[in-house]
Scaffold this motif. Structure first.
Motif, short mmCIF file in Angstrom:
data_model
loop_
_atom_site.label_atom_id
_atom_site.label_comp_id
_atom_site.label_asym_id
_atom_site.label_seq_id
_atom_site.Cartn_x
_atom_site.Cartn_y
_atom_site.Cartn_z
N LEU A 90 1.49 88.79 102.94
CA LEU A 90 2.10 87.46 103.03
C LEU A 90 1.74 86.59 101.81
N LEU A 91 0.50 86.68 101.36
CA LEU A 91 0.08 85.87 100.21
C LEU A 91 0.84 86.24 98.95
N GLU A 92 1.25 87.48 98.83
CA GLU A 92 2.03 87.89 97.65
C GLU A 92 3.33 87.12 97.54
N VAL A 93 3.81 86.61 98.65
CA VAL A 93 5.02 85.80 98.66
C VAL A 93 4.67 84.31 98.68
N MET A 94 3.68 83.94 99.50
CA MET A 94 3.42 82.53 99.77
C MET A 94 2.78 81.79 98.60
N LEU A 95 1.83 82.41 97.92
CA LEU A 95 1.15 81.69 96.84
C LEU A 95 2.05 81.45 95.64
N PRO A 96 2.83 82.45 95.16
CA PRO A 96 3.79 82.12 94.10
C PRO A 96 4.82 81.09 94.53
N ASP A 97 5.23 81.13 95.81
CA ASP A 97 6.19 80.14 96.29
C ASP A 97 5.57 78.75 96.28
N SER A 98 4.30 78.64 96.70
CA SER A 98 3.60 77.36 96.66
C SER A 98 3.57 76.81 95.24
N ALA A 99 3.28 77.68 94.27
CA ALA A 99 3.24 77.25 92.87
C ALA A 99 4.63 76.80 92.40
N HIS A 100 5.65 77.54 92.80
CA HIS A 100 7.01 77.18 92.40
C HIS A 100 7.39 75.80 92.93
N LEU A 101 7.05 75.53 94.19
CA LEU A 101 7.36 74.23 94.77
C LEU A 101 6.62 73.11 94.04
N GLN A 102 5.37 73.36 93.68
CA GLN A 102 4.61 72.33 92.96
C GLN A 102 5.21 72.06 91.58
N GLN A 103 5.58 73.12 90.89
CA GLN A 103 6.18 72.92 89.56
C GLN A 103 7.51 72.19 89.67
N ARG A 104 8.29 72.54 90.68
CA ARG A 104 9.58 71.86 90.87
C ARG A 104 9.38 70.39 91.19
N ASP A 105 8.42 70.09 92.09
CA ASP A 105 8.16 68.70 92.47
C ASP A 105 7.65 67.90 91.27
N ALA A 106 6.82 68.53 90.45
CA ALA A 106 6.30 67.84 89.27
C ALA A 106 7.43 67.50 88.31
N GLU A 107 8.39 68.41 88.17
CA GLU A 107 9.53 68.17 87.29
C GLU A 107 10.39 67.03 87.82
N HIS A 108 10.56 66.99 89.16
CA HIS A 108 11.38 65.92 89.76
C HIS A 108 10.73 64.56 89.60
N GLU A 109 9.40 64.52 89.62
CA GLU A 109 8.69 63.24 89.53
C GLU A 109 8.63 62.72 88.10
N THR A 110 8.78 63.61 87.12
CA THR A 110 8.67 63.18 85.73
C THR A 110 9.72 62.10 85.43
N GLY A 111 9.28 60.99 84.90
CA GLY A 111 10.17 59.88 84.58
C GLY A 111 10.19 58.82 85.66
N ARG A 112 9.84 59.22 86.91
CA ARG A 112 9.83 58.24 88.00
C ARG A 112 8.47 57.57 88.11
N ARG A 113 7.42 58.28 87.67
CA ARG A 113 6.07 57.73 87.69
C ARG A 113 5.24 58.54 86.72
N ALA A 114 3.95 58.28 86.68
CA ALA A 114 3.08 59.03 85.78
C ALA A 114 3.25 60.53 86.03
N ALA A 115 3.28 61.30 84.97
CA ALA A 115 3.52 62.74 85.06
C ALA A 115 2.54 63.38 86.04
#
Length: 477
Positions: A90-115
């Motif tokens: 399960l971790l082979e799927v879940m941990l990369p997915d967790s990282a992907h979601l964090q990177q996506r959320d960070a990209e969405h927040e860029t420009g709206r507030r501090a990076a």
């Protein structure tokens, strides 16, 4: 020999406990915080040197128990991460997915507030997987000098484990430490009941539902069937179900399969909008030996394609698949993550259905304080989604009896399996009211002394229980 509570102490998420034997330091879980103040807590410095940790013993794959492993590895941890084979899968799927979601959320927040920087990258998550070591239930192994360990089935989700540690060496007296992890409710679908453990000197017991009893199975299924049939047939709306992709989604499919087979649910289309849930379902079908015999028909149904007529299950893998679901105005049951509505595709489905009075939102799992799901359950008139305020006009159902966590009676029943009271018992993994209630129940009904784990507190396991040492300000790094 010291034990330090670094997460899931006074709250449900962020499970992490540091054991220092004098010869080795190891972690029990390394989970991510969710809900109130989670961003700050997850980004805070570890209260120890990751390079000095000998190993991690992992109870199960849920992100609130495993989600900071990639960060731990990125900051210098080089030891093994011991878990069951299903947890590793399960971790082979879940941990990369967790990282992907964090990177996506960070990209969405860029420009709206501090990076905002992600806690770790997809590459760092994949690197952490190289340190996984699979161990079978019931097999005794040596994770560090002077330590022997055995994992037992916790009955919570696929691969979940109770961790039993025996510490033996010239530096300290023999001591058996048992960490319950997350215990399942007896009779829960698909998984087996939690294994009994006969003895412990030191016990860490979860308390997610330590202050309440789940509804009985018959009432739970009646309420769930009503929520679906009334919304789909009588009101002509959609049903949105926030659900953890691992464990809860598979439970829901099993329940809908059984209710439909009994004629209690109509023919309908169920959309599982979570690539993670599809991956977890495929992993589940690899480990059928770990499930109870009652779920055999369900597993065969899943293997055959999950229904071409009658109860039809559609797994949405791509973003385009997900977006098409939101064009459906009536007759859809939408199961999507995250289970607490803190991220993922569920928020899009809420945006399209939450303000429609003909629709329903059905909560089937615990909603931690500070999460969007908790605000809806607590009766918020409106909630903010993607920067916009949305009125809550859909009916809200909370189906507590479907929880994969043991309720107070089940927790006390499991504790009753010990042949004698543990010398020290700490209540972890519960919000204050639940933890206090379980502590009181242990003392009054079982006659054991018990204490509440306090975040940041270090206790010396060899000291007299009447005089625990609390070093809340001492960083054990």
């Amino acid at each position: 020999m010291d034990l330090t509570f670094l997460g899931a102490a006074g709250e449900v998420t962020g499970s992490c406990h540091l054991l220092d034997t004098g010869r080795a330091r190891l972690l029990l879980d390394c989970g991510m915080f969710q809900g109130r103040d989670a961003e700050r807590k997850n980004a805070a410095r570890f209260a120890f040197d990751p390079a000095g940790i000998a190993c991690v013993l992992l109870s199960h794959a849920h992100i609130d128990h495993s989600g900071l492993l990639p960060r731990l590895v990125a900051e210098g941890f080089r030891g093994p991460i011991y878990a069951t084979q299903p947890t590793c899968d399960l971790l082979e799927v879940m941990l990369p997915d967790s990282a992907h979601l964090q990177q996506r959320d960070a990209e969405h927040e860029t420009g709206r507030r501090a990076a905002q920087q992600p806690l770790y990258t997809v590459d760092e998550a994949r690197a952490s997987l190289l340190q996984l070591h699979a161990v079978a239930y019931g097999v005794r192994f040596q994770p560090a000098p002077g330590l022997h360990c055995c994992l037992h089935d916790a009955g919570h989700i696929l691969g979940s484990a109770i961790i039993e540690l025996e510490l033996d060496g010239p530096e300290f007296d023999r001591c058996r430490l048992v960490f319950s992890g997350d215990l399942g409710q007896p009779g829960h679908p698909i998984v087996r009941d939690p294994a009994r453990v006969a003895a412990a000197d030191v016990l860490l017991i979860e308390s997610t539902y330590g202050d309440r009893l789940h509804k009985d199975s018959a009432r739970t299924l009646d309420e769930f069937a009503f929520a679906l049939t009334d919304t789909l047939a009588a009101r002509g709306g959609n049903v949105v179900i926030p659900a953890f992709a691992v464990g809860r989604t598979q439970d829901l499919l099993y329940i809908m399969f059984e209710l439909h087979r009994q004629g209690r649910l109509p023919d309908m289309d169920v959309y599982v909008d979570s690539p993670m849930a599809l991956a977890a379902t495929r992993i589940m079908l690899k480990h059928t030996a770990l499930y109870d015999a009652e779920s055999d028909d369900f597993r065969q149904w899943l293997r055959s394609g999950a229904g071409r007529t009658g109860l039809r299950i559609h797994f949405a893998e791509t973003l385009e698949d997900s977006m098409r679901i939101n064009t459906i105005r009536s007759g859809a049951v939408i199961v999507s993550a995250s289970g607490m509505c803190e991220g993922g595709r569920i928020r899009h489905h809420l945006r399209h259905n939450l303000s429609r009075p003909e629709c329903a939102v059905v909560f089937v799992g615990f909603q931690a304080a500070g999460t969007l799901g908790r605000r809806i359950v607590d009766g918020a008139d409106a909630v903010r989604l993607f920067g916009e305020l949305h009125a809550v006009r859909a009916r809200v159902f909370t189906i507590g009896g479907l929880s994969a966590h043991a309720d107070q009676a089940a927790l006390l029943g499991w504790l009753g399996g010990f042949e004698q009271a543990p010398r020290r018992t700490w209540v972890v993994h519960g919000e204050p009211l639940a933890a206090h209630a379980l502590r009181d129940a242990i003392e009054h009904k079982l006659g054991w002394p018990a204490a509440l784990a306090v975040h940041g507190t270090t206790v010396a396991l060899g000291e007299d229980p009447a005089a625990p040492r609390a070093d809340a300000d001492r960083a054990p790094g």
